[in-house]
Design a protein around this motif. Structure first.
Motif, PDB file in Angstrom:
ATOM      1  N   LEU A  22       0.815  -1.207   0.000  1.00 37.94           N
ATOM      2  CA  LEU A  22       0.000   0.000   0.000  1.00 37.94           C
ATOM      3  C   LEU A  22       0.852   1.262   0.000  1.00 37.94           C
ATOM      4  O   LEU A  22       0.663   2.152  -0.842  1.00 37.94           O
ATOM      5  CB  LEU A  22      -0.933   0.003   1.210  1.00 37.94           C
ATOM      6  N   PHE A  23       1.782   1.368   0.935  1.00 39.70           N
ATOM      7  CA  PHE A  23       2.580   2.597   1.027  1.00 39.70           C
ATOM      8  C   PHE A  23       3.471   2.782  -0.210  1.00 39.70           C
ATOM      9  O   PHE A  23       3.694   3.910  -0.657  1.00 39.70           O
ATOM     10  CB  PHE A  23       3.440   2.586   2.299  1.00 39.70           C
ATOM     11  N   THR A  24       3.944   1.680  -0.784  1.00 41.78           N
ATOM     12  CA  THR A  24       4.733   1.772  -2.014  1.00 41.78           C
ATOM     13  C   THR A  24       3.853   2.239  -3.175  1.00 41.78           C
ATOM     14  O   THR A  24       4.272   3.068  -3.998  1.00 41.78           O
ATOM     15  CB  THR A  24       5.358   0.402  -2.346  1.00 41.78           C
ATOM     16  N   ALA A  25       2.614   1.715  -3.227  1.00 39.19           N
ATOM     17  CA  ALA A  25       1.684   2.132  -4.287  1.00 39.19           C
ATOM     18  C   ALA A  25       1.336   3.609  -4.156  1.00 39.19           C
ATOM     19  O   ALA A  25       1.260   4.329  -5.164  1.00 39.19           O
ATOM     20  CB  ALA A  25       0.418   1.283  -4.226  1.00 39.19           C
ATOM     21  N   VAL A  26       1.149   4.085  -2.934  1.00 40.93           N
ATOM     22  CA  VAL A  26       0.839   5.506  -2.728  1.00 40.93           C
ATOM     23  C   VAL A  26       1.996   6.372  -3.212  1.00 40.93           C
ATOM     24  O   VAL A  26       1.780   7.432  -3.822  1.00 40.93           O
ATOM     25  CB  VAL A  26       0.514   5.782  -1.241  1.00 40.93           C
ATOM     26  N   ASN A  27       3.213   5.940  -2.969  1.00 42.05           N
ATOM     27  CA  ASN A  27       4.370   6.663  -3.506  1.00 42.05           C
ATOM     28  C   ASN A  27       4.294   6.769  -5.027  1.00 42.05           C
ATOM     29  O   ASN A  27       4.583   7.817  -5.616  1.00 42.05           O
ATOM     30  CB  ASN A  27       5.673   5.955  -3.113  1.00 42.05           C
ATOM     31  N   GLN A  28       3.885   5.682  -5.676  1.00 39.27           N
ATOM     32  CA  GLN A  28       3.760   5.684  -7.126  1.00 39.27           C
ATOM     33  C   GLN A  28       2.636   6.616  -7.579  1.00 39.27           C
ATOM     34  O   GLN A  28       2.782   7.331  -8.586  1.00 39.27           O
ATOM     35  CB  GLN A  28       3.511   4.259  -7.622  1.00 39.27           C
ATOM     36  N   PHE A  29       1.528   6.634  -6.834  1.00 41.00           N
ATOM     37  CA  PHE A  29       0.425   7.550  -7.164  1.00 41.00           C
ATOM     38  C   PHE A  29       0.892   8.997  -7.066  1.00 41.00           C
ATOM     39  O   PHE A  29       0.548   9.843  -7.905  1.00 41.00           O
ATOM     40  CB  PHE A  29      -0.760   7.328  -6.225  1.00 41.00           C
ATOM     41  N   LEU A  30       1.663   9.283  -6.025  1.00 37.46           N
ATOM     42  CA  LEU A  30       2.171  10.644  -5.824  1.00 37.46           C
ATOM     43  C   LEU A  30       3.087  11.053  -6.973  1.00 37.46           C
ATOM     44  O   LEU A  30       2.991  12.167  -7.504  1.00 37.46           O
ATOM     45  CB  LEU A  30       2.913  10.738  -4.488  1.00 37.46           C
ATOM     46  N   GLN A  31       3.976  10.150  -7.341  1.00 38.31           N
ATOM     47  CA  GLN A  31       4.898  10.454  -8.434  1.00 38.31           C
ATOM     48  C   GLN A  31       4.152  10.652  -9.753  1.00 38.31           C
ATOM     49  O   GLN A  31       4.517  11.522 -10.544  1.00 38.31           O
ATOM     50  CB  GLN A  31       5.920   9.322  -8.564  1.00 38.31           C
ATOM     51  N   ALA A  32       3.106   9.855  -9.971  1.00 37.62           N
ATOM     52  CA  ALA A  32       2.322   9.985 -11.199  1.00 37.62           C
ATOM     53  C   ALA A  32       1.614  11.333 -11.270  1.00 37.62           C
ATOM     54  O   ALA A  32       1.319  11.828 -12.364  1.00 37.62           O
ATOM     55  CB  ALA A  32       1.305   8.849 -11.283  1.00 37.62           C
ATOM     56  N   THR A 180      -1.136  12.007   4.002  1.00 39.64           N
ATOM     57  CA  THR A 180      -1.164  12.668   2.686  1.00 39.64           C
ATOM     58  C   THR A 180      -2.421  13.534   2.619  1.00 39.64           C
ATOM     59  O   THR A 180      -2.426  14.641   3.115  1.00 39.64           O
ATOM     60  CB  THR A 180      -1.100  11.644   1.545  1.00 39.64           C
ATOM     61  N   ASP A 181      -3.490  13.015   2.031  1.00 41.25           N
ATOM     62  CA  ASP A 181      -4.758  13.751   2.018  1.00 41.25           C
ATOM     63  C   ASP A 181      -5.891  12.803   1.660  1.00 41.25           C
ATOM     64  O   ASP A 181      -5.675  11.637   1.337  1.00 41.25           O
ATOM     65  CB  ASP A 181      -4.716  14.931   1.047  1.00 41.25           C
ATOM     66  N   ARG A 182      -7.117  13.322   1.735  1.00 39.40           N
ATOM     67  CA  ARG A 182      -8.310  12.511   1.489  1.00 39.40           C
ATOM     68  C   ARG A 182      -8.338  11.985   0.064  1.00 39.40           C
ATOM     69  O   ARG A 182      -8.691  10.825  -0.178  1.00 39.40           O
ATOM     70  CB  ARG A 182      -9.566  13.360   1.768  1.00 39.40           C
ATOM     71  N   ASP A 183      -7.961  12.815  -0.899  1.00 38.56           N
ATOM     72  CA  ASP A 183      -7.985  12.386  -2.295  1.00 38.56           C
ATOM     73  C   ASP A 183      -7.092  11.180  -2.521  1.00 38.56           C
ATOM     74  O   ASP A 183      -7.452  10.252  -3.259  1.00 38.56           O
ATOM     75  CB  ASP A 183      -7.563  13.541  -3.209  1.00 38.56           C
ATOM     76  N   MET A 184      -5.914  11.180  -1.891  1.00 42.71           N
ATOM     77  CA  MET A 184      -4.997  10.064  -2.064  1.00 42.71           C
ATOM     78  C   MET A 184      -5.551   8.809  -1.404  1.00 42.71           C
ATOM     79  O   MET A 184      -5.412   7.697  -1.939  1.00 42.71           O
ATOM     80  CB  MET A 184      -3.628  10.409  -1.475  1.00 42.71           C
ATOM     81  N   ALA A 185      -6.211   8.951  -0.257  1.00 39.11           N
ATOM     82  CA  ALA A 185      -6.805   7.799   0.415  1.00 39.11           C
ATOM     83  C   ALA A 185      -7.935   7.213  -0.427  1.00 39.11           C
ATOM     84  O   ALA A 185      -8.083   5.985  -0.522  1.00 39.11           O
ATOM     85  CB  ALA A 185      -7.325   8.204   1.793  1.00 39.11           C
TER      86      ALA A 185
END
Length: 326
Positions: A22-32, A180-185
């Motif tokens: 999960l935390f690795t995927a969120v990092n990827q979402f942030l980078q995208a 992070t924020d609600r949108d990312m969750a």
């Protein structure tokens, strides 16, 4: 943010892998989205390699305990098997968790990882969640901790805990939103197909009265309740049955079972109603009478208090040929 996912002995393998995923995927979402990665995720253990399921699987740790000077968040995965044995196997983790907490780290336990977190003493006098099936054992081992029945997430003084099994995903999403924020969750919840705002495990709970005690009179009362749930049961009658004064009976009953007499009776009746809704086509009124209720509103109120769902919602959720019956 430094996230240290512990790799305990006798852990549920998925509860080690899923938070890392999960935390690795969120990092990827942030980078995208053009942002830098936020989480620095490390698997931390007592040894370089931890084997599970008789060596069928193994996890390579990124760091040993003594290699971590300071971290921001500690994830304690769920343990597997005997909880007392699991605590003993992982005793070396306890002082490390306490030291990091004293340095400012937050600590989150997943499911029955709460047993290891409670072993640190950090939860004493605080609220906690764990798997509903382990609630009685948890209370016996950690009487100084306030276990919140049915809760998906609890948070108190930088300590987080989650309910049973896959409920830990809701805690992980909660942490993603916090950091992070609600949108990312929301994005993460959609990606992993998790209901982001589920706040109760009550609908999944099976009530099995605590009977691992030595109070014979209370055990007799419990057995009577479970054998006669279809009748109207009065507390006074139960006290008379076991020849104990009412006040003393109520006090002993709560001490032995961790429930008031009335709450215990209600839960036994609701458990019987649940089984009927899952396996029969009886309507709400028929089931209500079968478990000893004559007041429709009272039955609906108690059922929802215990399960988090109305009788109709429960039937529609768990009866394979669900029909909305009045």
């Amino acid at each position: 943010m430094n996230v240290s996912i512990l790799v305990p002995e006798s852990a549920v393998l998925e509860a080690v892998a899923d938070p890392r995923y999960l935390f690795t995927a969120v990092n990827q979402f942030l980078q995208a989205s053009g942002k830098p990665p936020f989480f620095r995720v490390r698997l931390v253990g007592m040894t370089r390699e931890v084997k599970y399921h008789n060596g069928l699987f193994s996890v390579q740790t990124d760091q040993l305990l003594n290699e971590v000077d300071r971290t921001d968040l500690i994830i304690i995965p769920a343990l597997f098997g005997d909880m007392k044995r699991g605590i003993q196997q992982n005793e070396a983790l306890i002082p490390w968790i306490k030291q990091q907490y004293a340095k400012g780290a937050e600590v989150a336990s997943l499911c029955v990882g709460a047993f290891l977190l409670a072993s640190t003493g950090l939860l004493d006098g605080k609220r906690c969640s764990t798997h509903w099936a382990f609630a009685s054992e948890f209370r016996e081992l950690f009487p100084a901790v306030e276990l919140v029945d049915g809760s998906i997430i609890t948070e108190e003084h930088r300590l987080y805990s989650s309910g049973g099994a896959n409920s830990y995903w809701n805690l992980l999403l909660y942490l993603v939103e916090k950091y992070t924020d609600r949108d990312m969750a929301i994005l993460a919840s959609k990606y992993f197909a998790i209901d982001i705002d589920r706040d109760s495990q009550s609908a999944f709970m099976l009530f099995k009265g605590q009977k691992d005690h030595n109070d014979r009179e209370i055990l007799k009362a419990q057995e009577f309740i479970e054998a006669n749930y279809n009748e109207k049961i009065a507390v006074e009658a139960l006290a008379d049955l076991v020849a104990v004064g009412r006040r003393t009976f109520e006090r002993r009953f709560r001490k032995a079972t961790h429930h008031s007499v009335v709450d215990y009776i209600q839960r036994v009746k609701v458990e019987a109603a649940k089984r009927s809704f899952e396996t029969s086509r009886k309507n709400i009124g028929e089931v209500m009478f079968d478990v000893g209720y004559t007041d429709t509103k009272a039955f609906r109120d108690v059922f929802k208090k215990v399960t988090g769902l109305t009788p109709i919602e429960y039937r529609n959720k768990y009866y394979k040929d669900a029909l909305v019956l009045a």
